[in-house]
Design a protein around this motif. Sequence first.
Motif, PDB file in Angstrom:
ATOM      1  N   ARG A  24       1.271  -1.132  -0.111  1.00  0.00           N
ATOM      2  CA  ARG A  24      -0.423  -0.265   0.401  1.00  0.00           C
ATOM      3  C   ARG A  24       1.065   1.431   0.321  1.00  0.00           C
ATOM      4  O   ARG A  24       0.387   2.445  -0.217  1.00  0.00           O
ATOM      5  CB  ARG A  24      -0.843  -0.077   0.989  1.00  0.00           C
ATOM      6  CG  ARG A  24      -1.808  -1.121   0.753  1.00  0.00           C
ATOM      7  CD  ARG A  24      -2.616  -1.623   2.062  1.00  0.00           C
ATOM      8  NE  ARG A  24      -3.636  -2.306   1.641  1.00  0.00           N
ATOM      9  CZ  ARG A  24      -3.456  -3.290   2.105  1.00  0.00           C
ATOM     10  NH1 ARG A  24      -2.949  -4.200   1.623  1.00  0.00           N
ATOM     11  NH2 ARG A  24      -5.293  -3.844   1.170  1.00  0.00           N
ATOM     12  N   THR A 394       3.043   1.015   9.308  1.00  0.00           N
ATOM     13  CA  THR A 394       1.582   1.364  10.009  1.00  0.00           C
ATOM     14  C   THR A 394       1.581   3.287  10.329  1.00  0.00           C
ATOM     15  O   THR A 394       0.100   3.972  10.074  1.00  0.00           O
ATOM     16  CB  THR A 394       1.410   1.118  11.356  1.00  0.00           C
ATOM     17  OG1 THR A 394       1.389  -0.247  10.830  1.00  0.00           O
ATOM     18  CG2 THR A 394       0.047   1.119  11.625  1.00  0.00           C
ATOM     19  N   ALA A 398      -0.626   5.687   7.831  1.00  0.00           N
ATOM     20  CA  ALA A 398      -1.703   6.913   8.979  1.00  0.00           C
ATOM     21  C   ALA A 398      -1.510   8.287   8.251  1.00  0.00           C
ATOM     22  O   ALA A 398      -2.659   9.007   8.427  1.00  0.00           O
ATOM     23  CB  ALA A 398      -1.183   6.450   9.831  1.00  0.00           C
ATOM     24  N   ASP A 402      -5.536  10.570   8.202  1.00  0.00           N
ATOM     25  CA  ASP A 402      -6.132  10.948   9.921  1.00  0.00           C
ATOM     26  C   ASP A 402      -5.379  10.381  10.890  1.00  0.00           C
ATOM     27  O   ASP A 402      -6.211   9.312  11.032  1.00  0.00           O
ATOM     28  CB  ASP A 402      -8.014  11.840  10.364  1.00  0.00           C
ATOM     29  CG  ASP A 402      -8.504  12.085  11.270  1.00  0.00           C
ATOM     30  OD1 ASP A 402      -7.475  12.791  12.230  1.00  0.00           O
ATOM     31  OD2 ASP A 402      -9.099  11.768  11.673  1.00  0.00           O
ATOM     32  N   ALA A 405      -8.315   9.288  14.051  1.00  0.00           N
ATOM     33  CA  ALA A 405      -8.709   8.405  13.780  1.00  0.00           C
ATOM     34  C   ALA A 405      -8.816   7.181  14.581  1.00  0.00           C
ATOM     35  O   ALA A 405      -8.076   7.286  14.751  1.00  0.00           O
ATOM     36  CB  ALA A 405      -9.180   8.171  12.198  1.00  0.00           C
ATOM     37  N   ARG A 406      -9.628   7.070  14.890  1.00  0.00           N
ATOM     38  CA  ARG A 406      -9.539   5.605  16.091  1.00  0.00           C
ATOM     39  C   ARG A 406      -9.735   4.464  14.727  1.00  0.00           C
ATOM     40  O   ARG A 406      -8.746   3.429  15.040  1.00  0.00           O
ATOM     41  CB  ARG A 406     -11.393   5.578  15.931  1.00  0.00           C
ATOM     42  CG  ARG A 406     -11.649   4.006  16.907  1.00  0.00           C
ATOM     43  CD  ARG A 406     -12.412   3.817  18.042  1.00  0.00           C
ATOM     44  NE  ARG A 406     -13.698   3.217  17.038  1.00  0.00           N
ATOM     45  CZ  ARG A 406     -13.670   2.166  17.176  1.00  0.00           C
ATOM     46  NH1 ARG A 406     -13.095   0.995  17.486  1.00  0.00           N
ATOM     47  NH2 ARG A 406     -14.170   0.928  16.432  1.00  0.00           N
ATOM     48  N   ILE A 407     -10.356   4.013  13.779  1.00  0.00           N
ATOM     49  CA  ILE A 407      -9.070   3.067  12.498  1.00  0.00           C
ATOM     50  C   ILE A 407      -9.649   3.819  11.714  1.00  0.00           C
ATOM     51  O   ILE A 407     -10.635   5.047  10.780  1.00  0.00           O
ATOM     52  CB  ILE A 407     -11.307   2.052  12.983  1.00  0.00           C
ATOM     53  CG1 ILE A 407     -11.658   1.465  13.377  1.00  0.00           C
ATOM     54  CG2 ILE A 407     -11.203   1.507  11.640  1.00  0.00           C
ATOM     55  CD1 ILE A 407     -12.312   0.362  13.787  1.00  0.00           C
ATOM     56  N   LEU A 408      -8.771   3.468  10.698  1.00  0.00           N
ATOM     57  CA  LEU A 408      -8.788   4.392   9.335  1.00  0.00           C
ATOM     58  C   LEU A 408      -8.077   3.227   8.760  1.00  0.00           C
ATOM     59  O   LEU A 408      -7.575   1.688   8.647  1.00  0.00           O
ATOM     60  CB  LEU A 408      -7.158   4.497  10.081  1.00  0.00           C
ATOM     61  CG  LEU A 408      -6.580   5.642   9.093  1.00  0.00           C
ATOM     62  CD1 LEU A 408      -7.148   6.699   9.181  1.00  0.00           C
ATOM     63  CD2 LEU A 408      -5.302   6.353   8.583  1.00  0.00           C
ATOM     64  N   GLU A 409      -9.221   2.732   7.619  1.00  0.00           N
ATOM     65  CA  GLU A 409      -8.927   2.105   6.909  1.00  0.00           C
ATOM     66  C   GLU A 409      -8.272   1.964   5.595  1.00  0.00           C
ATOM     67  O   GLU A 409      -8.510   3.329   4.562  1.00  0.00           O
ATOM     68  CB  GLU A 409     -10.027   1.568   5.981  1.00  0.00           C
ATOM     69  CG  GLU A 409     -10.495   0.238   5.119  1.00  0.00           C
ATOM     70  CD  GLU A 409     -11.759  -0.635   5.639  1.00  0.00           C
ATOM     71  OE1 GLU A 409     -12.782  -0.208   6.139  1.00  0.00           O
ATOM     72  OE2 GLU A 409     -11.833  -1.458   4.938  1.00  0.00           O
ATOM     73  N   VAL A 410      -6.919   1.479   4.932  1.00  0.00           N
ATOM     74  CA  VAL A 410      -5.938   2.055   4.335  1.00  0.00           C
ATOM     75  C   VAL A 410      -6.110   0.901   2.297  1.00  0.00           C
ATOM     76  O   VAL A 410      -6.356   0.146   2.876  1.00  0.00           O
ATOM     77  CB  VAL A 410      -4.930   2.216   4.456  1.00  0.00           C
ATOM     78  CG1 VAL A 410      -4.962   3.374   5.562  1.00  0.00           C
ATOM     79  CG2 VAL A 410      -4.535   0.770   4.477  1.00  0.00           C
TER      80      VAL A 410
END
Lengths: 410, 217
Positions: A24, A394, A398, A402, A405-410
Amino acid sequence: MTLSAYERIVGPSAITQLYRLGKRLKGRRIVHVNSTREGGGVAEILDWMVPLMCEVGLNASWEVIRGTEEFFEVTKNIHNGLQGRPVDISHRDWKIFQDVNEANMDRLRPILKSADIVVVHDPQPAFLLPLCEGRKGKWIWRGHIDISRPFRPVWKVLRTMLEKYDGSIFSMCEFAQSLPHTQFIVTPSIDPLSPKNRDLEPAECETVRSRFGLDPDRPLLVQISRFDRFKDPVGVIQAYRLVRKVLPIQLVLAGGSATDDPEGKAVLEDVLEAAGDDPDVHVLDLPPTAHETINALQRLADIILQKSTREGFGLTVTEGMWKGKPVIGGDTGGIRLQVVNHYTGFLVNTPEGAAHRIRYLLHHRERIGEMGKDAREFVRENFLLTRHLREYLTLILALRGDVTARILEV
Amino acid sequence: MTPFAVKDCALLVRMSGLPPAINLRELRERVAACSENVLFHHFCESLLRPAFDHPDYRNDFAVWAKWYLSDRVLAERLGILDPYTVKSLEELRAITLDIFDERLSEVVAIPSAAPGDEFYFLEATTVTFDTGERVNSPKELGAAIRKMTNGSIFFHFLEARRRIPVGMDDFSAWLKGEEKKNAKYIRALGSIDFYFHSLSNLKEEIIAALAKVERKR
């Protein structure tokens, strides 16, 4: 060394995860900047991290700033001040600091300006950011040292430089300071396949034992670290002397000096004076390339010592634990994170405390093996480079979104 | 049945911005004021942080109470808290505060840590990504889980409980697509007392529970 070589140590799923994260970030330009190519934990980390980042798909490189002798004397003072020692840094000293950073910026500008991510390690190159106008990417400052209680005048100046960064990374939350950006916590790690940590044949260890005239029949204590007052080598000799009264032990104090540490020579002289003519105290001034020698000394040791009074993380502790040895360490900094008191070693505050724990372990030899085994597994789970690389990848991912953010989908 | 999409995650830990606590009273104040993410981190995400294999307690507050406040009574009361058995993080906060208040009413001197042993409040971003791997049937689930990272286990089995449907792991939520047919698998997963496991142990437990169902078929 390629990532697949680590599969037998950490398992295939951990390696797969790194490739997935790297995919990614394919082609992202990341530049690490520090002040020495050899000697000290930072150089050792970058030595493996940069090639492995490239292997998983990033375009990573490592730049080293060039400085004068005067510059490194100033930065050593800054380093000492950040670790809490009152130091006198004049306006002229800060000017030297800035001038050297400016000269390096002239050289490195094209690389740094165009990078997607720049990670600046420790204070020496910290002034590069304010000089990099029109930068494209995000800049992160990575503090490797214990700045939990800095000498305020030094911190106040450095803070003006650091607050311009997009984020900072500390090894422990105790080191984080009030800064106007996100502060991430990433613990360092060791490379289990590097010359300093790879498995050695018994014959290789025996060669080192003979070379330094170590007696195979008597217990051996080893402290590996730069000759630095914060590592308390003289305190280690005091602890040794307390135990030597009742047990026939031997001590090795082995280290070298990093090119960015001009104080090492003076500390070494103090240590030699403290050691006197005791034939069982071996003070070894090793070159920065003596990785296999250090590896063998750690493996020959019955107990590893790291009696620091201040410590950023203490990679020598991790190395000792990886070799299945209990560690008696100073109750400070990252040593606390690694030495789980009574499980992987002991935390101590004084030479007397260290002496007490040495005697305890030498009288309960079975505990040496038990603690050493737990110590090695603790390192496998938490302090190997694969976990460290994962956290950097990671973080870089990130930073594209953001980071809060609590969860960050990448 | 729609294939199950295997995701992976990695945790990025950061300072929460709250000042550290040096004693039980300060801990109480900060826990009352902190965000749910901070609470979740200290109760649930410690599994993904460096930690010794055999900690006495699974949540950071209990560990701190034992090691740094030297208050074993408080540590025991906090240590048995299972954040996954309460309906919400707010309920968890209320229970935790109640334990703090009870202890504050019992002690003569407020339990305090030594300087340098403060409690630091952290939070984390869970960075998730699709692995590209798919599980097509419940029969394949055990083998697929064996290949998963600890991150995947955390995300699908623990972190999932914060997402809708709240309180349920992703595997069970997927199996519920054909609830009647998959009832045995759902029951097997539901029978795991997961909170006190390390992630590696939890993975083995899940695999064992699914294998047991397969053997009985």
